[in-house]
Design a protein around this motif. Structure first.
Motif, PDB file in Angstrom:
ATOM      1  N   SER A   1      38.161 -35.091   3.199  1.00  0.00           N
ATOM      2  CA  SER A   1      38.626 -36.167   2.327  1.00  0.00           C
ATOM      3  C   SER A   1      40.053 -36.513   2.713  1.00  0.00           C
ATOM      4  N   THR A   2      40.525 -37.633   2.190  1.00  0.00           N
ATOM      5  CA  THR A   2      41.898 -38.058   2.481  1.00  0.00           C
ATOM      6  C   THR A   2      42.929 -37.157   1.811  1.00  0.00           C
ATOM      7  N   GLU A   3      42.492 -36.305   0.889  1.00  0.00           N
ATOM      8  CA  GLU A   3      43.421 -35.434   0.177  1.00  0.00           C
ATOM      9  C   GLU A   3      43.687 -34.131   0.919  1.00  0.00           C
TER      10      GLU A   3
ATOM     11  N   ASP B   1      45.861 -27.848   5.024  1.00  0.00           N
ATOM     12  CA  ASP B   1      45.107 -27.322   3.891  1.00  0.00           C
ATOM     13  C   ASP B   1      43.916 -26.504   4.374  1.00  0.00           C
TER      14      ASP B   1
END
Length: 562
Positions: A332-334, A377
């Motif tokens: 995801s973009t996160e 992340d």
């Protein structure tokens, strides 16, 4: 002049515009039917039947090669014109029956008559079947290596610049071998020099398949190996030491990164090619074969902010495919995702992917150290090969990163003891590992020809015992799927592969066993007591679901001794 339209029925030819006619005229004979069917937006079978009716040629439904007549046609003639001598039930003395992928014109007929005085009886046949017979009887690339020697001898023409012809022939042959491997779904190509011959084998669905080759291949052995080394930018004069290189190869819509490895053998250099399709469709968690319960169990861990997810198994068991499926699940973009791989097998949109280059010092360990300064992340490490990489990966997971990586072990509990053997402290392993997945790939039964047969209860119980499964599982089982074989699966009975999974998530009891450095067997017993399904149990579930066969699971899985 366009040599095609006059061979078409008026009802078909009138529907083609100038561009379609030009495309049809320029297409190779073996591809014309497909091009015509696409231009007309009609099924190939219907167009072929209409062509046969217009040309007053019978359709050859069952193709059987006439082995006695095969030497009459040079390989290049058969490949260029897409024709094969056909064994016909109604054949008479002095006749030669020929199957072709497109109605013959005067040029084709004249060339064939150059080599035989027999009366020609033509049949139309599906292009893919004609091509298959040419490949099986004349060999892959046979038309390339023929060099028109036989044609020149028959017509009295000079063969021309022999060296230039041979160079061009070898280039065409190598291209055809790679292209055919792509069409067959091969993952590897092996060029293996033997005494008096050069063998070529594809690895398809995990098994090595011999490639039919032209009879004169030995003559070109050195040139073929040199061509592969030139394509991979290797030193062609160095034949005593192993070399590694890569080839960027394009075939239609396919763009491949081919890894090349050469090793010296007693006869010549052996060359292995690993085909990596950079644009192939990546597998999702469903497509790799995970059941709903298995997917849910893995998904809970993928939502964790930190920890290590280990995927284990031998080479070729689909570990990298599974890791990329997991990355795509959480992508995801996160999230900032960084991977370090060797090689990069799939492109993950939005991820930062690093290719390992040991020759300049860019190893898994060195890349991983720098990745930690990039605020990731999620980190994917292609493989844990040494203690340094293992230490950095574990410490990364303990400092707030979710780490995906692979390890070579036979089962899930074995991954834990393997890390301990590397020198990693057990308490760090117990704290860092969130999930261990062992996997294998088994061939998937062909959906078009699979059938079920009654089982022999005694034999089934023996097979279950070999897999380490309880004989009671055989109770109530009356039929099981078996292989048959058809055109769709090339007669193997299998088409594609599906995964078997053994999923281990450490709990408190297992945590204590890890810290105490207990054996793999003890860890396995504890994990199974808490619900871990073994690879054999996963295989049995796939058998009962009709996805694979008992023989295939027995072939893949070794005897369990737990």
């Amino acid at each position: 002049m366009l040599p095609v339209p006059e061979l078409l029925p008026p009802a078909l030819g009138s529907r083609l515009d100038a561009n379609a006619r030009r495309t049809l005229a320029e297409a190779p004979r073996g591809e014309r039917l497909t091009a015509l069917a696409q231009a007309l937006n009609r099924p190939e079978a219907d167009v072929l039947a209409e062509l046969a009716q217009f040309a007053q040629l019978p359709l050859a439904a069952e193709l059987r090669i006439d082995a006695a007549a095969r030497p009459l046609l040079p390989a290049r003639l058969a490949a260029d014109f897409q024709i094969v001598p056909l064994q016909a039930d109604n054949a008479q003395a002095g006749e030669l029956h020929l199957a072709t992928a497109w109605p013959p014109d005067e040029i084709v007929t004249d060339w064939v008559r150059t080599f035989t005085p027999l009366a020609l009886r033509w049949h139309l046949a599906r292009p893919d079947k004609v091509q298959q017979l040419i490949r099986e009887n004349y060999g892959v690339g046979a038309g390339s290596l023929d060099l028109a020697d036989e044609i020149g001898a028959a017509t009295g023409e000079s063969p021309g610049d022999t060296d230039a012809d041979e160079d061009a022939a070898v280039v065409r042959f190598v291209t055809e071998v790679i292209t055919q491997a792509i069409e067959d779904g091969a993952t590897d190509i092996h060029f293996e020099p033997q005494e008096g011959e050069l063998c070529v084998r594809y690895r398809v669905d995990g098994l090595l398949v011999p490639v039919p080759l032209p009879e004169n291949l030995q003559r070109f052995q050195d040139a073929i190996i040199s061509r592969l080394k030139i394509m991979a930018r290797l030193n062609i004069s160095e034949r005593r030491l192993p070399q590694d290189g890569r080839i960027n190869f394009k075939a239609g819509a396919n763009s491949l990164d081919i890894r090349v490895s050469t090793i010296p053998t007693i006869y010549a250099e052996s060359v292995s090619l690993r085909l990596l399709n950079l644009r192939k469709e990546a597998f999702t968690m469903e497509r790799i074969g995970l059941e709903a319960a298995e997917k849910a169990r893995i998904a809970r861990v993928l939502d964790s902010p930190h920890g290590i997810v280990l995927v284990t198994g031998p080479t070729g068991s689909g570990k990298s495919t599974s890791l990329n499926a997991f990355l795509r699940e959480i992508n995801s973009t996160e999230l900032r995702i960084i991977t370090v791989e060797d090689p990069i097998e799939y492109e993950v949109p939005g991820a930062n992917q690093i290719q390992v280059r040991p020759e300049i010092g860019l190893t898994f360990a060195s890349a991983l150290r720098h990745i930690l300064r990039q605020d990731p992340d999620v980190i994917m490490v292609g493989e844990v090969r040494d203690r340094e990489t293992a230490d950095i990966a574990i410490r990364a997971s303990l400092t707030g990163h979710l780490v995906f990586t692979t390890l070579h072990t036979n089962d899930a509990p074995g991954a834990i003891t393997r890390l301990i053997d590397m020198g990693v402290e057990p308490f760090l392993i117990a704290s860092a590992i969130e999930l261990v997945i062992a996997q294998r790939l088994v061939r998937r039964l062909c959906p078009r020809c699979t059938r079920s047969e009654p089982v022999n209860p005694a034999k089934l119980r023996d097979s279950l015992a070999v897999l380490g499964l309880a004989p009671e599982l055989a109770e109530g089982v009356e039929t099981l799927p078996v292989v048959a074989g058809c055109e769709h699966c090339r007669g193997t009975g299998y088409r594609g592969r599906v995964g078997l999974f053994e999923i281990l998530r450490p709990d408190e009891e297992l945590h204590d066993l890890i810290v105490r450095r207990e054996s793999t067997r003890a860890l396995a017993r504890c994990a199974m007591k808490h619900g871990m399904r073994t690879l054999a149990e996963s295989g049995w579930a796939k058998i009962r679901a009709g996805e694979t066969s008992l023989d295939e699971v027995l072939r893949i899985l070794s005897v369990s001794d737990r």
